[in-house]
Scaffold this active site. Structure first.
Site, mmCIF file in Angstrom:
data_model
loop_
_atom_site.group_PDB
_atom_site.id
_atom_site.type_symbol
_atom_site.label_atom_id
_atom_site.label_comp_id
_atom_site.label_asym_id
_atom_site.label_seq_id
_atom_site.Cartn_x
_atom_site.Cartn_y
_atom_site.Cartn_z
ATOM 1 N N CYS A 142 -14.903 1.636 -13.324
ATOM 2 C CA CYS A 142 -15.514 1.268 -11.876
ATOM 3 C C CYS A 142 -16.771 2.700 -11.266
ATOM 4 O O CYS A 142 -16.257 3.576 -11.702
ATOM 5 C CB CYS A 142 -14.739 1.089 -10.444
ATOM 6 S SG CYS A 142 -15.334 0.470 -9.133
ATOM 7 N N SER A 193 -7.989 -8.141 -7.662
ATOM 8 C CA SER A 193 -7.890 -8.328 -9.286
ATOM 9 C C SER A 193 -7.790 -10.079 -9.270
ATOM 10 O O SER A 193 -7.694 -10.703 -10.672
ATOM 11 C CB SER A 193 -7.163 -7.594 -10.339
ATOM 12 O OG SER A 193 -5.898 -7.317 -9.466
ATOM 13 N N GLU A 232 -5.034 4.181 -12.575
ATOM 14 C CA GLU A 232 -6.309 5.212 -11.999
ATOM 15 C C GLU A 232 -5.994 6.332 -11.633
ATOM 16 O O GLU A 232 -6.444 7.465 -11.776
ATOM 17 C CB GLU A 232 -6.982 4.018 -10.763
ATOM 18 C CG GLU A 232 -8.104 5.020 -9.789
ATOM 19 C CD GLU A 232 -8.502 4.176 -8.880
ATOM 20 O OE1 GLU A 232 -8.301 3.308 -8.151
ATOM 21 O OE2 GLU A 232 -8.819 5.051 -7.593
ATOM 22 N N CYS A 272 -13.629 -7.654 -6.732
ATOM 23 C CA CYS A 272 -14.097 -6.784 -6.215
ATOM 24 C C CYS A 272 -15.228 -6.795 -7.227
ATOM 25 O O CYS A 272 -15.271 -6.769 -7.879
ATOM 26 C CB CYS A 272 -13.513 -5.252 -5.834
ATOM 27 S SG CYS A 272 -12.730 -4.835 -6.749
ATOM 28 N N SER A 304 -1.405 -2.811 -7.828
ATOM 29 C CA SER A 304 -1.169 -1.555 -6.959
ATOM 30 C C SER A 304 -2.194 -2.640 -5.887
ATOM 31 O O SER A 304 -1.323 -2.283 -4.410
ATOM 32 C CB SER A 304 -1.740 -1.243 -6.821
ATOM 33 O OG SER A 304 -2.440 0.678 -5.952
ATOM 34 N N ASN A 305 -3.785 -2.706 -5.400
ATOM 35 C CA ASN A 305 -3.969 -2.996 -4.227
ATOM 36 C C ASN A 305 -3.443 -4.255 -3.432
ATOM 37 O O ASN A 305 -3.745 -4.403 -2.768
ATOM 38 C CB ASN A 305 -5.990 -2.916 -4.344
ATOM 39 C CG ASN A 305 -6.051 -4.318 -4.877
ATOM 40 O OD1 ASN A 305 -6.499 -5.374 -4.237
ATOM 41 N ND2 ASN A 305 -5.815 -4.535 -6.866
ATOM 42 N N HIS A 351 -5.161 -6.472 -13.706
ATOM 43 C CA HIS A 351 -4.002 -6.459 -13.473
ATOM 44 C C HIS A 351 -3.589 -7.898 -13.602
ATOM 45 O O HIS A 351 -3.363 -8.435 -12.016
ATOM 46 C CB HIS A 351 -3.395 -5.736 -12.304
ATOM 47 C CG HIS A 351 -3.007 -4.455 -13.169
ATOM 48 N ND1 HIS A 351 -3.105 -3.201 -11.517
ATOM 49 C CD2 HIS A 351 -2.343 -3.848 -13.955
ATOM 50 C CE1 HIS A 351 -2.883 -2.151 -12.320
ATOM 51 N NE2 HIS A 351 -2.247 -2.550 -13.543
ATOM 52 N N HIS A 411 -11.053 0.886 -13.748
ATOM 53 C CA HIS A 411 -9.367 1.976 -13.606
ATOM 54 C C HIS A 411 -9.588 3.745 -13.963
ATOM 55 O O HIS A 411 -9.542 4.148 -12.961
ATOM 56 C CB HIS A 411 -8.212 2.157 -13.393
ATOM 57 C CG HIS A 411 -7.295 0.369 -13.124
ATOM 58 N ND1 HIS A 411 -7.147 -0.507 -14.147
ATOM 59 C CD2 HIS A 411 -6.785 0.508 -12.051
ATOM 60 C CE1 HIS A 411 -7.030 -1.038 -13.333
ATOM 61 N NE2 HIS A 411 -6.530 -1.221 -12.336
#
Ligand code: DC
Length: 508
Positions: free
Chosen positions: A320, A488, A350, A235, A445-446, A263, A298
């Site tokens: 970010c 990521s 984060e 992103c 995590s995403n 990550h 993060h």
């Protein structure tokens, strides 16, 4: 999976001859959509409607009763019960069709008929908008074209064979005029679909073009169809952070990232080779004499900034901007007396960073159980924010639970647009495929959330870190496989997986 073939292209490119041959080789049904537009045009001409009277064309379109029948495998166009096939290929009808096919009512009617024809049987359909509008899911799309000179020469030959004496310059001018009209009309202009294969027939015989298309068709049958998410991969926040580290690496001073920059093992290992070291806790700062600490996308708590500065080190802040915004909200709202609730995964860096910007203790809620257990002071307002990569639907569920307790709540949905778009696209792709692959680091995590979303739509969802985790034999059936990747996941890893999946042949 459908086995339809869409062939689009300009007038005179040889579409109908080729489409007929391809259909006959495959035992599929040939659908000539141009003939349908011509039948409508014939109807308008018979009604005495002028080509420039678009209102009259719109009004009359509804009354035109065009259907298709097949006799001895040949398409016949039936207009109001009459087989009008022999009257369709005249200049007069062609010119009227070229104009009346720009009319939205005419198109709506015929597109519906064309889709119905392709719904239950494999078709080879030719026209101008088949790959783009009529059958966007066609298994194979061809954009068949040839130079104006070649198309004009073919047309002149055809007319001479009919005993006519055409003017070649005029024929070429008419072809150019039709191209212009087909390509520039407002509704469904002729254009190559993004996934259409361009076939230029200028220097090819009919047999060669047919073979080219049949070969592409066989290849498609051998390969699984693959849908790769447009939003897969880095992103904006992650790309900026990674770029900053690469920029800083090699500028002479020691470079540290506070936690791995993303990550992802591959990227972190590559940076390590360039001398970028990872610090995992504030205590490690005390041992550093000089250098620059890069804060990753993060973000970190206010206390970490202070510790870095106190240690005499410089900072490159790659937080970010979406995360930075949450820091500001949390700081301001908590200073104003609100209790802060962060919807996210406790322990995720984060979230830890966000917690560290609240001037009063913040609560983290990641599950319905945690939401149910949370007890806040009913006398004080509550401000709810979210981890940027949280699942949008789960966020709403948790907010709804918290609302049951009658607190004075101010909800700020801080899930970033990149996450929302990625999740929506992943959900939509997963709902259409036989198998879904989510590429992301185990600790991301995403990516894990993308996996959950895909899994809820497609049972056969795999979560892999790299192509090496893909041990399954992907050969075996006309599968549709979807691919997405976390924010990521670097592009080269996505491409490796993509190439591996594309190559998953099965015996034909
Ligand atoms: O391919 P053809 O010359 O028989 O087509 C007749 C007209 O219909 C031509 O002007 C383009 C138009 N047409 C269209 O707009 N969309 C299609 N799918 C097929 C033909």
């Amino acid at each position: 999976m459908n086995r339809n073939i869409a062939i689009d292209g300009p007038a005179g490119a040889g579409k109908s001859t080729i489409a007929r041959r391809v259909a006959s080789s495959l035992g599929a049904v040939y659908v000539d959509t141009g003939a349908m537009y011509r039948a409508m045009a014939l109807y308008f001409l018979r009604q005495g409607i002028k080509a420039d009277d678009s209102d009259a064309i719109s009004r009359a379109a509804e009354g035109a009763d065009v259907t298709i029948e097949y006799r001895d495998g040949e398409q016949r166009v039936i207009l109001g019960g009459e087989d009008v096939t022999p009257y369709l290929r005249t200049e007069e009808v062609g010119n009227m069709a070229s104009v009346s096919s720009t009319n939205g009512d005419v198109r709506a009617k015929l597109v519906e008929l064309q889709r119905r024809l392709a719904a239950n049987t494999a078709v080879v359909m030719d026209g101008r908008d088949i790959g783009t509008v009529v059958l966007p899911d066609a298994m194979l799309k061809i954009y068949l074209t040839a130079s104006v000179a070649v198309r004009a020469a073919r047309r002149v030959k055809e007319l001479v064979e009919k005993g006519e004496n055409p003017d070649p310059a005029r024929v070429a001018a008419e072809i150019e005029e039709r191209d212009h009209r087909d390509m520039n009309r407002e509704i469904s202009p002729l254009r190559r679909a993004e996934d259409a294969v361009l076939v230029d027939s200028s220097d090819l015989s009919v047999g060669e073009v047919t073979e080219t298309i049949l070969k592409l068709y066989r290849e498609r049958l051998n390969h699984p169809r693959v849908i790769v998410a447009k939003t897969a991969g880095f992103c904006f926040g992650v790309r900026k952070a990674v770029d900053k580290v690469y920029e800083a690496a090699g500028n002479g001073t020691p470079i540290y990232t506070f936690g791995p920059i993303i990550h992802n093992h591959e990227v972190v290992a590559d940076l390590e080779k360039r001398g970028v070291k990872v610090i995992n806790s504030v205590d490690e700062l005390e041992d550093l004499k000089e250098g620059t600490v890069i804060i990753r996308s993060h973000g970190v708590s206010r206390a970490v900034y202070e510790r870095i500065e106190n240690a005499g080190l410089s900072i490159i802040d790659a937080t970010c901007p979406f995360v930075k915004r949450i820091h500001r909200i949390v700081e301001q709202e908590s200073a104003g007396g609100s209790q802060i609730v962060i919807i996210g995964n406790a322990g995720h860096p984060e979230v830890e960073g966000i917690v560290g910007w609240s001037v009063t203790p913040a609560s983290v809620v990641g599950t319905p159980e945690e939401a149910g257990r949370l007890r806040l002071d009913p006398g004080k307002p509550v401000c709810i924010v979210s981890q940027t990569t949280f699942n949008t639907i789960k966020f709403q569920e948790l907010v709804d639970i918290l609302k049951c307790y009658g607190y004075n709540i101010n909800v700020v949905n801080t899930i970033c647009s990149a996450t929302r778009e990625r999740q929506e696209e992943a959900r939509s792709i997963a709902s259409q495929v036989d198998m879904m692959i989510v590429i992301g680091d185990r600790t991301s995590s995403n990516s894990a959330k993308l996996y959950d979303i895909c899994r809820s739509e497609c049972v056969d969802t795999l979560f892999i870190q790299t192509r090496n985790d893909l041990t399954r034999n992907l050969a075996g059936g006309e599968k549709v496989i979807g691919i997405t990747a976390g924010a990521s996941t670097p592009k080269n890893i996505i491409e490796e997986v993509q190439n591996y999946v594309y190559a998953g042949r099965r015996e034909f």
